[in-house]
Design an enzyme around this catalytic site. Sequence first.
Site, short mmCIF file in Angstrom:
data_model
loop_
_atom_site.label_atom_id
_atom_site.label_comp_id
_atom_site.label_asym_id
_atom_site.label_seq_id
_atom_site.Cartn_x
_atom_site.Cartn_y
_atom_site.Cartn_z
N SER A 198 0.85 -1.20 0.00
CA SER A 198 0.00 0.00 0.00
C SER A 198 0.88 1.24 0.00
O SER A 198 1.70 1.43 0.91
CB SER A 198 -0.89 0.04 1.25
N ASP B 189 -4.65 3.32 -1.49
CA ASP B 189 -5.70 3.57 -0.49
C ASP B 189 -6.27 4.97 -0.69
O ASP B 189 -5.66 5.96 -0.28
CB ASP B 189 -5.12 3.41 0.91
N MET C 43 -8.80 7.81 0.03
CA MET C 43 -9.66 8.23 1.14
C MET C 43 -10.14 9.66 0.92
O MET C 43 -9.39 10.52 0.47
CB MET C 43 -8.87 8.16 2.45
N HIS D 205 -8.30 0.85 -3.96
CA HIS D 205 -9.24 0.59 -2.85
C HIS D 205 -9.93 1.91 -2.54
O HIS D 205 -9.32 2.81 -1.96
CB HIS D 205 -8.42 0.07 -1.65
N ASP E 234 -6.32 -6.79 4.08
CA ASP E 234 -5.77 -5.43 4.15
C ASP E 234 -5.81 -4.89 5.57
O ASP E 234 -6.87 -4.61 6.11
CB ASP E 234 -6.63 -4.54 3.23
N HIS F 174 -1.06 -1.23 -4.26
CA HIS F 174 -2.35 -0.93 -3.60
C HIS F 174 -2.48 0.56 -3.34
O HIS F 174 -1.61 1.16 -2.72
CB HIS F 174 -2.44 -1.72 -2.29
N MET G 179 -11.03 -6.26 5.15
CA MET G 179 -10.33 -5.33 6.04
C MET G 179 -10.08 -6.02 7.37
O MET G 179 -11.02 -6.42 8.06
CB MET G 179 -11.16 -4.07 6.25
N MET H 23 -12.08 4.21 -0.56
CA MET H 23 -12.74 4.49 0.71
C MET H 23 -13.38 5.87 0.57
O MET H 23 -12.95 6.87 1.17
CB MET H 23 -11.70 4.45 1.86
C1 DX5 Z 1 -6.60 1.25 5.90
C2 DX5 Z 1 -5.63 0.90 4.82
C3 DX5 Z 1 -4.50 0.11 5.49
C4 DX5 Z 1 -3.26 0.00 4.71
C5 DX5 Z 1 -2.43 -1.18 5.18
O1 DX5 Z 1 -7.65 1.99 5.40
O2 DX5 Z 1 -6.27 0.16 3.79
O3 DX5 Z 1 -5.04 -1.13 5.85
O4 DX5 Z 1 -3.41 -0.05 3.41
O5 DX5 Z 1 -1.74 -0.69 6.24
P1 DX5 Z 1 -0.74 -1.55 7.11
O6 DX5 Z 1 -0.20 -2.68 6.24
O7 DX5 Z 1 0.32 -0.57 7.50
O8 DX5 Z 1 -1.56 -2.05 8.25
ZN ZN Z 2 -6.50 -0.64 1.44
#
Ligand code: DX5
Ligand code: ZN
Length: 221
Positions: free
Chosen positions: A10, A37, A39, A69, A178, A35, A140, A71
């Site tokens: 990520s 993320d 947001m 991903h 994740d 990946h 998740m 969010m």
């Molecule tokens: C949360 C993200 C995290 C991230 C992974 O919204 O999706 O889960 O990518 O983070 P680590 O591997 O640092 O827990």
């Molecule tokens: Zn993610």
Amino acid sequence: MNNHPIIAPSILSANFAKLGDEVNEVISAGCEWIHFDVMDNHYVPNLTFGPMICEALRKHGVTAAIDVHLMVEPVDHMIEQFAQAGASNISFHPEASKHIHRSLSLIKQHECLAGLVLNPGTPISYVEENIELLDFVLIMSVNPGFGGQAFIPSSIDKIKRIRALAEQHNKPIRISVDGGVKLNNIKQVADAGADTFVMGSAVFDAADRAKVVKEALSILD
Ligand code: DX5
Ligand code: ZN
């Protein structure tokens, strides 16, 4: 495990001042998916980046799969924008779409792999209802919004239940996990039925990223 293991680092934990180099480093180490993320500070209490980062990495010459991903809420406009920006996979939280089947169909119309994201409190019935459209499920193992959180142990049982559901429907979908995935729990996550592993801080916070990726892949071999 039907699918070969994939490590999906990520970029949430990457050094954004030199993102292109960071991404090339983990791809060279053996990561097949990158990946993203995404947001919006609405669906989750954090704000990251938009489609332009996906476009910039493509222009930078990144050809690896970009695993987006979302969010965000609503999702459909972002599906369109990220697909046009070069996304390979797009997943979203079912709670963030008013019409889940339509949003999944939109991803597939753009010839991207389609996934649903299940929060720790989201029932797996969403997967069963939409399994015909799913290429993967993103489970998740933390509550979404931040990297570096602790793995939620009940995720292991959820992975097992989703793998059983996929087999019951004879659908070899990928199961990606994740949040809080590390070298000391990745084998347990894989044994439960996962084949794709999002790793943010475990990879990017390491002094030797390639060593972590190679060690993860050898554990999964
Ligand atoms: C949360 C993200 C995290 C991230 C992974 O919204 O999706 O889960 O990518 O983070 P680590 O591997 O640092 O827990
Ligand atoms: Zn993610």
